[in-house]
Design a protein around this motif. Structure first.
Motif, PDB file in Angstrom:
ATOM      1  N   LEU A   1       0.865  -1.176   0.000  1.00  0.00           N
ATOM      2  CA  LEU A   1       0.000   0.000   0.000  1.00  0.00           C
ATOM      3  C   LEU A   1       0.902   1.225   0.000  1.00  0.00           C
TER       4      LEU A   1
ATOM      5  N   ARG B   1      -6.730   5.713   7.501  1.00  0.00           N
ATOM      6  CA  ARG B   1      -7.369   5.001   6.395  1.00  0.00           C
ATOM      7  C   ARG B   1      -7.697   3.577   6.808  1.00  0.00           C
TER       8      ARG B   1
ATOM      9  N   TRP C   1      -8.531  -0.345   5.299  1.00  0.00           N
ATOM     10  CA  TRP C   1      -8.343  -1.227   4.150  1.00  0.00           C
ATOM     11  C   TRP C   1      -8.866  -2.615   4.490  1.00  0.00           C
TER      12      TRP C   1
ATOM     13  N   PRO D   1      -5.327  -5.635  -1.469  1.00  0.00           N
ATOM     14  CA  PRO D   1      -5.991  -4.685  -0.583  1.00  0.00           C
ATOM     15  C   PRO D   1      -7.130  -3.975  -1.303  1.00  0.00           C
TER      16      PRO D   1
ATOM     17  N   PRO E   1      -9.771  -0.722  -0.726  1.00  0.00           N
ATOM     18  CA  PRO E   1     -10.223   0.381   0.130  1.00  0.00           C
ATOM     19  C   PRO E   1     -11.702   0.241   0.462  1.00  0.00           C
TER      20      PRO E   1
ATOM     21  N   THR F   1     -12.819   4.799   3.448  1.00  0.00           N
ATOM     22  CA  THR F   1     -11.371   4.650   3.573  1.00  0.00           C
ATOM     23  C   THR F   1     -10.735   5.813   4.322  1.00  0.00           C
TER      24      THR F   1
END
Length: 317
Positions: A198, A227, A229, A236, A238, A242
């Motif tokens: 990420l 954030r 995830w 991953p 979102p 997010t």
């Protein structure tokens, strides 16, 4: 007293088992071919401690290997062993001198030191079973360390700047490392390799945390944003909510509630916020200023940056 099976008549010895505070737990009479694990099982039963608890025994400054026999461990009649539980009664702390020190919450003393290299230790966490811990260091690497033996098991390299935060998923399969290089790496603990990455213009990752069920990951950034995830080995994803915006400076810490429904964030702008994970709404704000628009409640908080946040085991605090 607890009597263990004696393998040769007349060869049993008496050993005392004490807590880190020095308080006697029990006395035992093992035979030379009983193992250290036999002792630990008997201690857990005698002290009526949860059978899933993890325990190690110290003798003369070293941690005894569970597979060692009483004879091989060098125990003699009258030996005194110190029983310690990991991680329930211990706190691990990383220091700028590159040492991790494990502190007993029972005795208030340092029970073990680990020098593993890599410069300043910026983050540390125990694994789900308490037998291992992971550190994040200034040299950009994370390291897997055996708690009982104090030995380096594996080094995870993939970041280009210091590893500022580490988190081990509750199921034990995944490890997350956050770095000031603005990336989060997800590691497969069985394969020992990075499987997810990420990254963004976050100004550096300052905090990472897995939810209790291990399917969600929260990250905190130097940009003042937290954030969420959804994380698995396929990639991953979102969440709809997010981006959690409400802080005015770097998010220093993130923590999920025990049920995973809430997320707490603390920032260097002196504020702490509790968020509803499902929709990303703000539930509670603690700061020295005015309420955040849309929040349900506001409490006056700290006058300096909030470096760490945590929920109580029952989630009430």
């Amino acid at each position: 007293m607890t009597d263990l099976a004696v393998t040769r008549p007349g060869t049993a010895i008496t050993v005392s088992v004490v807590r880190a505070s020095g308080k006697l737990i029990t006395r035992m009479h093992p035979g030379p071919k009983n193992t250290v694990d036999d002792l630990i099982s008997a201690i857990l039963q005698t002290a009526q401690i949860d059978g899933d608890a993890k325990m190690v025994l110290y003798f003369q400054g070293r941690v005894l290997d569970g597979q060692e026999t009483i004879e091989d461990a060098g125990l003699t009649d009258g030996a005194v062993l110190t029983a310690v539980r990991y991680p329930d009664l211990h706190v691990a702390a990383g220091y700028e001198d590159g040492v991790v020190r494990v502190w007993s919450t029972e005795a208030g003393t340092c029970s073990r030191e680990y020098s593993i290299g890599g410069g300043a230790v910026l983050s540390v966490c125990f694994g789900p079973d308490g037998q291992f811990m992971v550190t994040g260091s200034a040299d950009g690497a994370a390291r897997l360390v055996s708690v009982a033996k104090g030995t380096l098991q594996q080094t995870f390299r993939g970041h280009t700047r210091p590893v500022t935060s580490v988190a081990w998923a509750p199921h034990g399969m995944l490890l997350a490392t956050g770095s000031s290089d603005s990336t989060v790496l997800i590691w497969d603990m069985l394969a020992g390799e990075s499987v997810l990455r990420l990254e963004g213009r976050w100004g550096g990752v300052t905090a990472v945390a897995f939810s209790p069920h291990g399917k969600l990951l929260s990250t905190g950034g130097a940009d003042g944003v937290a954030r969420l995830w959804r994380v698995d080995r396929r990639g991953p994803t979102p969440l709809r909510s997010t981006v959690l915006q409400g802080h005015g400076a770097a998010v220093q810490s993130v923590a999920f509630s025990p049920d995973g429904d809430l997320l707490a964030t603390g920032a260097s702008d002196c504020s702490a916020i509790v968020w509803v994970v499902e929709d990303g709404s703000c539930l509670l704000v603690m700061d020295p200023w005015t309420p955040t628009p849309g929040s349900r409640e506001h409490l006056q908080g700290h006058r300096l940056g909030v470096r760490s946040v945590a929920f109580s085991p029952d989630g009430a605090v």
